[in-house]
Design an enzyme around this catalytic site. Sequence first.
Site, PDB file in Angstrom:
ATOM      1  N   ASN A  78     -10.424  -2.786  -6.468  1.00 42.15           N
ATOM      2  CA  ASN A  78      -9.624  -1.896  -7.325  1.00 42.15           C
ATOM      3  C   ASN A  78     -10.271  -1.638  -8.688  1.00 42.15           C
ATOM      4  O   ASN A  78      -9.934  -0.664  -9.365  1.00 42.15           O
ATOM      5  CB  ASN A  78      -8.200  -2.455  -7.532  1.00 42.15           C
ATOM      6  CG  ASN A  78      -7.308  -2.319  -6.312  1.00 42.15           C
ATOM      7  OD1 ASN A  78      -6.335  -3.047  -6.157  1.00 42.15           O
ATOM      8  ND2 ASN A  78      -7.624  -1.384  -5.418  1.00 42.15           N
ATOM      9  N   ASP A 125       0.838  -1.202   0.000  1.00 44.58           N
ATOM     10  CA  ASP A 125       0.000   0.000   0.000  1.00 44.58           C
ATOM     11  C   ASP A 125       0.873   1.253   0.000  1.00 44.58           C
ATOM     12  O   ASP A 125       1.961   1.256   0.580  1.00 44.58           O
ATOM     13  CB  ASP A 125      -0.908  -0.019   1.246  1.00 44.58           C
ATOM     14  CG  ASP A 125      -2.082   0.924   1.109  1.00 44.58           C
ATOM     15  OD1 ASP A 125      -2.278   1.506   0.020  1.00 44.58           O
ATOM     16  OD2 ASP A 125      -2.806   1.096   2.103  1.00 44.58           O
ATOM     17  N   GLY A 126       0.372   2.304  -0.640  1.00 44.58           N
ATOM     18  CA  GLY A 126       1.049   3.600  -0.575  1.00 44.58           C
ATOM     19  C   GLY A 126       1.667   4.070  -1.885  1.00 44.58           C
ATOM     20  O   GLY A 126       2.353   5.096  -1.904  1.00 44.58           O
ATOM     21  N   ARG A 142       1.767  -5.000   6.174  1.00 46.34           N
ATOM     22  CA  ARG A 142       1.052  -3.957   5.439  1.00 46.34           C
ATOM     23  C   ARG A 142       1.860  -2.676   5.512  1.00 46.34           C
ATOM     24  O   ARG A 142       2.227  -2.235   6.604  1.00 46.34           O
ATOM     25  CB  ARG A 142      -0.361  -3.717   5.986  1.00 46.34           C
ATOM     26  CG  ARG A 142      -1.072  -2.661   5.135  1.00 46.34           C
ATOM     27  CD  ARG A 142      -2.545  -2.526   5.384  1.00 46.34           C
ATOM     28  NE  ARG A 142      -3.124  -1.637   4.376  1.00 46.34           N
ATOM     29  CZ  ARG A 142      -4.362  -1.683   3.949  1.00 46.34           C
ATOM     30  NH1 ARG A 142      -5.191  -2.581   4.419  1.00 46.34           N
ATOM     31  NH2 ARG A 142      -4.805  -0.823   3.040  1.00 46.34           N
ATOM     32  N   HIS A 163       3.014   3.268  -8.994  1.00 44.29           N
ATOM     33  CA  HIS A 163       2.814   1.838  -9.287  1.00 44.29           C
ATOM     34  C   HIS A 163       4.068   1.251  -9.960  1.00 44.29           C
ATOM     35  O   HIS A 163       4.462   0.132  -9.670  1.00 44.29           O
ATOM     36  CB  HIS A 163       1.587   1.640 -10.181  1.00 44.29           C
ATOM     37  CG  HIS A 163       0.289   2.015  -9.506  1.00 44.29           C
ATOM     38  ND1 HIS A 163      -0.001   1.663  -8.214  1.00 44.29           N
ATOM     39  CD2 HIS A 163      -0.792   2.721  -9.954  1.00 44.29           C
ATOM     40  CE1 HIS A 163      -1.209   2.127  -7.887  1.00 44.29           C
ATOM     41  NE2 HIS A 163      -1.698   2.778  -8.922  1.00 44.29           N
ATOM     42  N   ARG A 223     -11.581   1.849  -9.377  1.00 43.42           N
ATOM     43  CA  ARG A 223     -10.712   3.003  -9.640  1.00 43.42           C
ATOM     44  C   ARG A 223     -10.939   3.508 -11.061  1.00 43.42           C
ATOM     45  O   ARG A 223     -11.478   2.783 -11.910  1.00 43.42           O
ATOM     46  CB  ARG A 223      -9.245   2.605  -9.450  1.00 43.42           C
ATOM     47  CG  ARG A 223      -8.953   2.312  -7.997  1.00 43.42           C
ATOM     48  CD  ARG A 223      -7.481   2.181  -7.722  1.00 43.42           C
ATOM     49  NE  ARG A 223      -7.282   1.965  -6.297  1.00 43.42           N
ATOM     50  CZ  ARG A 223      -6.126   2.056  -5.668  1.00 43.42           C
ATOM     51  NH1 ARG A 223      -5.031   2.355  -6.346  1.00 43.42           N
ATOM     52  NH2 ARG A 223      -6.041   1.854  -4.382  1.00 43.42           N
TER      53      ARG A 223
HETATM   54  C1  FPP Z   1      -1.767   0.189  -3.351  1.00 39.98           C
HETATM   55  O1  FPP Z   1      -1.346   1.512  -3.478  1.00 39.98           O
HETATM   56  C2  FPP Z   1      -1.254  -0.631  -4.419  1.00 39.98           C
HETATM   57  C3  FPP Z   1      -2.001  -1.163  -5.433  1.00 39.98           C
HETATM   58  C4  FPP Z   1      -3.446  -0.938  -5.555  1.00 39.98           C
HETATM   59  C5  FPP Z   1      -1.430  -1.996  -6.486  1.00 39.98           C
HETATM   60  C6  FPP Z   1      -0.171  -2.738  -6.187  1.00 39.98           C
HETATM   61  C7  FPP Z   1       0.580  -2.817  -7.456  1.00 39.98           C
HETATM   62  C8  FPP Z   1       1.918  -2.823  -7.580  1.00 39.98           C
HETATM   63  C9  FPP Z   1       2.827  -2.864  -6.436  1.00 39.98           C
HETATM   64  C10 FPP Z   1       2.585  -2.753  -8.910  1.00 39.98           C
HETATM   65  C11 FPP Z   1       2.323  -3.856  -9.858  1.00 39.98           C
HETATM   66  C12 FPP Z   1       2.345  -5.216  -9.266  1.00 39.98           C
HETATM   67  C13 FPP Z   1       3.033  -6.261  -9.773  1.00 39.98           C
HETATM   68  C14 FPP Z   1       2.881  -7.609  -9.175  1.00 39.98           C
HETATM   69  C15 FPP Z   1       3.946  -6.100 -10.888  1.00 39.98           C
HETATM   70  P1  FPP Z   1      -2.431   2.665  -3.633  1.00 39.98           P
HETATM   71  O2  FPP Z   1      -2.534   3.001  -5.070  1.00 39.98           O
HETATM   72  O3  FPP Z   1      -3.712   2.255  -2.985  1.00 39.98           O
HETATM   73  O4  FPP Z   1      -1.742   3.814  -2.830  1.00 39.98           O
HETATM   74  P2  FPP Z   1      -2.442   4.978  -1.987  1.00 39.98           P
HETATM   75  O5  FPP Z   1      -3.222   4.321  -0.878  1.00 39.98           O
HETATM   76  O6  FPP Z   1      -1.268   5.765  -1.489  1.00 39.98           O
HETATM   77  O7  FPP Z   1      -3.298   5.754  -2.952  1.00 39.98           O
END
Ligand code: FPP
Length: 236
Positions: free
Chosen positions: A66, A18-19, A182, A35, A69
Amino acid sequence: MADAASHSVPLHVAIIMDGNGRWAAARGLPRVAGHREGAKAVRRVIEAAVNHGVRYLTLFAFSSENWQRPAGEVQDLTFLLKHYLRSELDELHAEGVRLKVIGERERFGAALAQELEEAERKTANNKRMTLVLALSYGGRAEIVTAARRAIEAGIKPEDLTEQNFAHFLFTAGIPDPDLVIRTSGEQRVSNFLLWQLAYAEIWFTKVLWPDFCAGDFANALEDYAGRERRFGARPV
Ligand code: FPP
């Protein structure tokens, strides 16, 4: 570094990454930059897990929520996943990593679903570590799907047990996570592996996922090694 043979190394680590969005926002960058950087952290953490002797690593890469989004972000995440798979599969295979996907992969379209299936097939006999990617995954949906499968299999209500029910989950054959990490300071389970986390230890860190490094992973394992797990029982 933790001793790979030691029992204090968790057999199965699951991570809520997350983050990414906040990491990008803090730099005035579009979310996709977070990402992208998050995908680099995925690489680092897989390597760290293999080095520590972790046998199962589950990454929550895309939740069933997700899909809500904006379409552009969903597209970016799907593209990153496809790209990651194509660029990393050979190396994962060479390192002895078995890939397993849980979740509703069909929602990404037939082509990507098939690519994921081929990657699973190619790596099926690898023994060093199992990498479980949770994609379009939701814990409640998984439990409902498992209940449907149990009914379809003709299991009588009186014959249903916690043990045989687990065979109908996406994670059949995979031990429950010992440790959940997490990132980003949020302290929630967010519909992740609801059945499987019954006795998992949870480790939260304020580090944002794109910044998560091998040292953070080692800190989580060290903290885990100091915990006393009782599984609801009293110490002997
Ligand atoms: C949460 O951050 C993360 C995700 C929704 C996606 C996780 C994806 C990756 C780490 C990259 C691609 C994965 C692979 C396996 C190649 P957020 O967008 O919710 O962050 P925020 O809470 O700060 O908005």
